[in-house]
Design a protein around this motif. Structure first.
Motif, PDB file in Angstrom:
ATOM      1  N   UNK A   1      58.240  41.312  32.902  1.00  0.00           N
ATOM      2  CA  UNK A   1      57.261  42.251  32.349  1.00  0.00           C
ATOM      3  C   UNK A   1      55.925  42.130  33.086  1.00  0.00           C
ATOM      4  N   UNK A   2      55.523  43.215  33.722  1.00  0.00           N
ATOM      5  CA  UNK A   2      54.243  43.235  34.435  1.00  0.00           C
ATOM      6  C   UNK A   2      53.113  43.523  33.450  1.00  0.00           C
ATOM      7  N   UNK A   3      52.131  42.658  33.430  1.00  0.00           N
ATOM      8  CA  UNK A   3      50.971  42.855  32.564  1.00  0.00           C
ATOM      9  C   UNK A   3      49.901  43.665  33.278  1.00  0.00           C
ATOM     10  N   UNK A   4      49.545  43.253  34.495  1.00  0.00           N
ATOM     11  CA  UNK A   4      48.543  43.987  35.269  1.00  0.00           C
ATOM     12  C   UNK A   4      48.563  43.493  36.711  1.00  0.00           C
ATOM     13  N   UNK A   5      48.162  44.371  37.621  1.00  0.00           N
ATOM     14  CA  UNK A   5      47.959  44.003  39.028  1.00  0.00           C
ATOM     15  C   UNK A   5      46.530  44.368  39.385  1.00  0.00           C
ATOM     16  N   UNK A   6      45.783  43.404  39.874  1.00  0.00           N
ATOM     17  CA  UNK A   6      44.377  43.609  40.203  1.00  0.00           C
ATOM     18  C   UNK A   6      44.082  43.151  41.629  1.00  0.00           C
ATOM     19  N   UNK A   7      43.118  43.792  42.305  1.00  0.00           N
ATOM     20  CA  UNK A   7      42.692  43.280  43.607  1.00  0.00           C
ATOM     21  C   UNK A   7      42.113  41.875  43.446  1.00  0.00           C
ATOM     22  N   UNK A   8      42.408  41.006  44.389  1.00  0.00           N
ATOM     23  CA  UNK A   8      41.886  39.649  44.304  1.00  0.00           C
ATOM     24  C   UNK A   8      40.408  39.638  44.676  1.00  0.00           C
ATOM     25  N   UNK A   9      39.599  39.012  43.849  1.00  0.00           N
ATOM     26  CA  UNK A   9      38.166  38.943  44.090  1.00  0.00           C
ATOM     27  C   UNK A   9      37.749  37.486  44.200  1.00  0.00           C
TER      28      UNK A   9
ATOM     29  N   UNK B   1      59.143  45.014  24.634  1.00  0.00           N
ATOM     30  CA  UNK B   1      59.261  43.569  24.835  1.00  0.00           C
ATOM     31  C   UNK B   1      60.114  42.986  23.705  1.00  0.00           C
ATOM     32  N   UNK B   2      61.223  42.320  24.033  1.00  0.00           N
ATOM     33  CA  UNK B   2      62.118  41.812  22.984  1.00  0.00           C
ATOM     34  C   UNK B   2      61.626  40.512  22.351  1.00  0.00           C
ATOM     35  N   UNK B   3      62.222  40.181  21.239  1.00  0.00           N
ATOM     36  CA  UNK B   3      61.907  38.932  20.558  1.00  0.00           C
ATOM     37  C   UNK B   3      62.344  37.747  21.421  1.00  0.00           C
TER      38      UNK B   3
END
Length: 205
Positions: free
Chosen positions: A103-111, A127-129
């Motif tokens: 499960x992808x939560x978020x993808x952000x540019x690396x800072x 999202x399953x138990x």
């Protein structure tokens, strides 16, 4: 002589397989620090509760290791207890085959300028138990994993939390099913009346 001809293609096959295979998790340095809001043993509800994730570069790491980091990908991962007897969640060292973090939560540019970043994620309804932890991957310009960090230890036994998936039928589905059933009954009754009238006309002749 024949054995030499056999060994050469075999060596070439192994070399090509390694060159084009996936990234091995065991080869990644743990340069990211990751924290998530749920405490050990907390149970969250899918489609309702919010999970807050914080991440940043491990301060104990030597400088320059993050020069190839382009993005950070945050994922929700199954704990070992929720992988038992479930091949579709199996952990594999080759990340191209690994099923731990689905499960992808978020993808952000690396800072590199910020010491810590955070993201609030409303847990998705599908999202399953299960029991989970959070893992972050640092990605290079080609999108390949070059480093990682996670909320649990290397054995994946600490800082684990649960998510209660959505179970049962939704109210709207129940209403739709009831309407469909009623329509079926009315249609069947109408068909019966039509057939009965046809039978009477045939008898009258």
């Amino acid at each position: 002589m024949a054995s030499r001809f056999f060994v050469a293609p075999l060596f070439l096959f192994c070399f090509v397989g390694h060159a084009f295979g996936g990234v091995l998790f065991s080869s990644l340095p743990p340069t990211l620090l990751v924290q998530a809001s749920p405490k050990q043993g907390t149970v969250l509800n899918a489609g309702k509760d919010v999970l807050t994730v914080q991440w940043g570069l491990n301060g104990t790491q030597q400088g320059g290791l993050d020069s190839k980091y382009e993005k950070v990908k945050i994922t929700l991962c199954y704990a070992p207890i929720s992988q038992e007897d479930r091949a579709w969640r199996k952990t594999v060292d080759d990340l191209s085959k690994d099923k731990t973090c689905q499960f992808e939560i978020v993808v952000r540019p690396y800072s590199g300028n910020k010491k810590e970043e955070s993201f609030d994620w409303t847990i998705e309804r599908d999202v399953p138990t299960a029991t989970y932890f959070v893992r972050a991957y640092a990605l290079d310009s080609a999108g390949k994993q070059v480093a990682y960090g996670q909320t649990t230890d290397s054995h994946k036994t600490t800082n684990l939390f649960g998510i209660e998936g959505i179970t049962g039928r939704h109210v709207s589905l129940d209403i739709a099913a009831a309407c469909f059933s009623a329509f079926s009954v009315v249609s069947l009754f109408g068909f019966f009346l039509v057939e009965k009238r046809k039978a009477k006309k045939t008898t009258g002749k």
